[in-house]
Design an enzyme around this catalytic site. Sequence first.
Site, mmCIF file in Angstrom:
data_model
loop_
_atom_site.group_PDB
_atom_site.id
_atom_site.type_symbol
_atom_site.label_atom_id
_atom_site.label_comp_id
_atom_site.label_asym_id
_atom_site.label_seq_id
_atom_site.Cartn_x
_atom_site.Cartn_y
_atom_site.Cartn_z
ATOM 1 N N PRO A 2 0.825 -1.214 0.000
ATOM 2 C CA PRO A 2 0.000 0.000 0.000
ATOM 3 C C PRO A 2 0.862 1.268 0.000
ATOM 4 O O PRO A 2 1.645 1.498 0.916
ATOM 5 C CB PRO A 2 -0.817 -0.111 1.291
ATOM 6 C CG PRO A 2 -0.887 -1.569 1.553
ATOM 7 C CD PRO A 2 0.437 -2.115 1.089
ATOM 8 N N GLU A 3 0.724 2.052 -1.058
ATOM 9 C CA GLU A 3 1.406 3.340 -1.149
ATOM 10 C C GLU A 3 0.354 4.427 -0.965
ATOM 11 O O GLU A 3 -0.761 4.148 -0.524
ATOM 12 C CB GLU A 3 2.103 3.471 -2.520
ATOM 13 C CG GLU A 3 3.071 2.319 -2.808
ATOM 14 C CD GLU A 3 3.772 2.451 -4.158
ATOM 15 O OE1 GLU A 3 3.959 3.595 -4.616
ATOM 16 O OE2 GLU A 3 4.121 1.419 -4.747
#
Length: 277
Positions: A2-3
Site C-alpha cells: 500500500p502506497e
Amino acid sequence: MPELPEVETIARGLAPGLVGRTVLDARFLCPTVLADCPSPDVFRAGIAGRRIDAVRRRAKLLVIDLAPAPGNDYPAHVAVHLKMTGRLWIAQAAAEPPKHVRFQLFLDDGHALFFQDQRRFGNCRLVADLMSWPFFAALGPEPLESDPKALAARLGKKTARIKALLLDQTVVAGVGNIYADESLFAAGIRPDARACDISPARRKKLFAALQKILARAIAAGGSTIRDYRTPEGLEGGFQNDFSVYGRGGQPCPRCGLPLSVTKVAGRTSTFCPGCQG
DNA sequence: CATGCGTCCTGCTTGC
DNA sequence: TGCAAGCAGGACGCAT
C-alpha cells in the site's frame, strides 16, 4: 505494497465507520505489531475511552486522531503502517479473526477495526505528539499538496539515483516502487539517472506526472498486485493502467520496444530503454 | 552529511 | 511431482 493511493483509499473507506465512535479496548494477537510501546497494556490504557475525531493519511501512514478522555487528558493518535501486506477493515467485534490478524481495536458500537498482515512488516503505535516521532517529523511534503516546481527543487544538487530519491520519504512522502516507476516512465527519465543530471524542466515534469498518476490511482481505488484490498474487500483498479510496473519484457506502450528490468536502489525497476533516457 | 546495501518476514513462483 | 532457492519491498541500521 500500500502506497499513497492505497492508504488514501483505505482512510476514506474506514472514516465513516470510525469517526465519532469511542474506542473501548485493543487486542494484540502478535506482540511485534506494536511499535515503540513498553507493553500492550500501556497501549490499551492509552486509547481507552477516547472518541475518534478523524481518520486520515500522511505519507503511507493511516492516522487515527483520538480526542482527550478522562484519565487520558491529552490528544493522541494511532498510526498504522501497512508496509507490504497489511489490510484494514471493520467487522463485528465478535467475528473470529481470520489468519494473520495481528491487532484489533474495539469500538462502542459492537464493531472492531481489524489489522491483518501476512508478512509481519506492518506495525501500529500510539503517539501523543506526532512531531515528536522522528520518522513522522522527517517526512517530506505531500506530493498532491505541493507545487511540482518546488518538489523538483528539493533534489537539484543531489547525486543519488532519481529512483532512490523518489522512494526516500524525507524527499517526498508516500511514493513506493509502483508509482516511482510509473511517473519516471511518464516523464521519460531512466530510474538510474542521477538527480543532478536531470534538467529542472524535466524534474518538474516528473512531479507533475507523479501528481497526475497518484490522482488517477486514487480515483481507481488504488492498485492491487496481490494483497491490497479496500476496507470493503475490493481490489483496486489502477493495476490495469500500469505502463511499466510488472511488465518487464513486454512491449513499451509508447514505442513497442521490450521493457527492461534492473535493480535500482535495491528495488526492481522497469523502464523503457527507448523512451526513458 | 550523503549515499548505498543488507536485513526483516512469509507465501507464492521458479527451476532443477 | 517434490523440494529448495528466489523473489517481493518499506524502513532502518550500519558501512563507506
